[in-house]
Design a protein around this motif. Structure first.
Motif, short mmCIF file in Angstrom:
data_model
loop_
_atom_site.label_atom_id
_atom_site.label_comp_id
_atom_site.label_asym_id
_atom_site.label_seq_id
_atom_site.Cartn_x
_atom_site.Cartn_y
_atom_site.Cartn_z
N GLN A 5 15.03 15.94 -9.80
CA GLN A 5 14.37 16.94 -9.90
C GLN A 5 14.48 17.72 -8.59
O GLN A 5 13.37 17.01 -7.88
CB GLN A 5 13.20 16.55 -10.94
N CYS A 6 14.81 18.91 -8.05
CA CYS A 6 14.29 19.03 -6.87
C CYS A 6 14.03 20.87 -6.72
O CYS A 6 14.16 21.59 -8.13
CB CYS A 6 15.83 19.70 -6.75
N ASP A 7 12.89 21.22 -6.19
CA ASP A 7 11.91 22.15 -6.35
C ASP A 7 13.02 23.40 -5.02
O ASP A 7 14.29 22.98 -4.73
CB ASP A 7 10.62 21.97 -4.96
N PHE A 8 12.68 24.33 -5.53
CA PHE A 8 13.58 25.22 -4.83
C PHE A 8 13.26 25.91 -3.84
O PHE A 8 13.31 26.16 -2.36
CB PHE A 8 13.71 26.54 -5.53
N ASP A 9 12.22 26.82 -3.12
CA ASP A 9 11.81 27.48 -2.29
C ASP A 9 11.25 26.68 -1.01
O ASP A 9 10.56 25.82 -1.65
CB ASP A 9 10.74 27.92 -2.92
N ASP A 10 11.84 26.75 -0.19
CA ASP A 10 11.31 26.18 1.04
C ASP A 10 11.42 24.73 0.81
O ASP A 10 11.12 23.89 1.59
CB ASP A 10 9.80 25.56 1.24
N THR A 11 12.35 24.59 -0.04
CA THR A 11 13.22 23.29 0.00
C THR A 11 14.88 22.87 -0.29
O THR A 11 14.93 22.61 0.84
CB THR A 11 12.77 22.45 -1.56
N ILE A 12 15.17 23.49 -1.29
CA ILE A 12 16.53 24.25 -1.47
C ILE A 12 16.82 25.07 -0.10
O ILE A 12 18.06 25.79 0.55
CB ILE A 12 17.02 24.43 -2.69
N THR A 13 16.14 26.41 -0.12
CA THR A 13 15.98 27.57 0.98
C THR A 13 15.17 26.98 2.65
O THR A 13 14.26 26.46 2.54
CB THR A 13 15.05 28.79 0.57
N ILE A 14 15.63 27.49 3.33
CA ILE A 14 15.11 27.66 4.70
C ILE A 14 13.76 28.69 4.46
O ILE A 14 13.95 30.07 4.05
CB ILE A 14 15.54 28.50 5.74
N GLY A 15 12.37 28.44 3.96
CA GLY A 15 11.27 29.03 3.99
C GLY A 15 11.22 29.34 2.99
O GLY A 15 12.06 29.20 1.64
N ASN A 16 9.74 29.93 2.20
CA ASN A 16 9.63 30.29 1.38
C ASN A 16 9.97 31.66 0.51
O ASN A 16 9.80 32.82 0.47
CB ASN A 16 7.57 30.37 1.24
N VAL A 17 10.65 31.95 -0.51
CA VAL A 17 11.51 32.58 -0.61
C VAL A 17 10.79 33.82 -1.55
O VAL A 17 10.89 35.24 -1.53
CB VAL A 17 13.04 32.85 -1.48
N SER A 18 9.65 33.61 -2.54
CA SER A 18 8.81 34.09 -3.44
C SER A 18 8.45 34.68 -2.41
O SER A 18 7.56 35.94 -2.74
CB SER A 18 8.39 33.09 -3.92
#
Length: 218
Positions: A5-18
């Motif tokens: 189970q994987c988070d998205f913002d600043d986990t999959i991405t570099i930086g917080n997209v939101s």
């Protein structure tokens, strides 16, 4: 079954997209007051998102254009998802972020069908309305990520949790294994809880390999 189970913002991405979207599209600083309450623990991430995005007047096309132009995916992510698909690990993205920006970024990677559970958005002339539903499709006001960890574990699955932020702490505490960075890693260190650290998804791939070995040895 092993579930990642994987988070998205600043986990999959570099930086917080939101945060990047709110900074770019909200000129009134009222959203920052709500964000401050969230950071102080005075409201949940779900409540914070509902309030902040309700202030945003924009279009789906503008958000999609912004994220496709500006967001960078963390190194090794595509290879990691392909590894999960190859060795039959169930990979699931569970994010309190919005489908408006997660969907176009995931589709861009051409990885086939990936399970994604996130806030569901409706754009109106007054702002963006968002809602969360638990694994059974019932509305949920907070504890969105936690509800999925509990659901997977109740089915007898082993859960590996990947995350970075304060909203990942509660679900990570309920997982069998944790792969963390940033604030979540600090929480694990401070509380002397065993975890794997990552910076890229190549690190994640190595950690999942170690976890698979540990599971087989038991």
């Amino acid at each position: 079954m092993l579930i990642v189970q994987c988070d998205f913002d600043d986990t999959i991405t570099i930086g917080n997209v939101s945060t990047a979207i709110r900074t770019a599209f909200l000129t009134d600083n009222k959203w920052r007051q709500v964000e401050e309450k969230y950071l102080l623990g005075e409201c949940s991430v779900e409540e914070s998102n509902r309030k902040q995005f309700s202030m945003m007047k924009t279009t789906e096309k503008d958000i999609e254009h912004f994220v496709l132009k500006n967001v960078v995916i963390r190194e090794g992510f595509k290879n990691f998802v392909e590894l999960c698909q190859k060795i039959n690990i169930r990979f699931v993205i569970v994010s309190s972020g919005l489908d408006l920006y997660i969907k176009p970024l995931i589709e861009k990677l051409n990885l086939g069908k990936i399970e994604v559970y996130s806030a569901k958005s409706t754009i109106t002339p007054l702002g963006i309305n968002i809602k969360y539903t638990d694994p059974h499709g019932s509305p949920i006001l907070n504890g969105f990520k936690d509800s999925f960890v509990r659901h997977f574990k109740s089915s007898g699955d082993t859960v590996v949790y990947i995350g970075d932020d304060r909203s990942d702490i509660n679900p990570a505490n309920q997982a069998d294994f944790v792969i963390a960075r940033s604030t979540l890693a600090e929480h694990m260190e401070y509380n002397s809880i065993e975890y794997h650290q990552f910076n890229t998804f190549d690190d994640v791939s190595s950690s999942v390999g170690e976890i698979l070995k540990a599971c087989k040895n038991h």
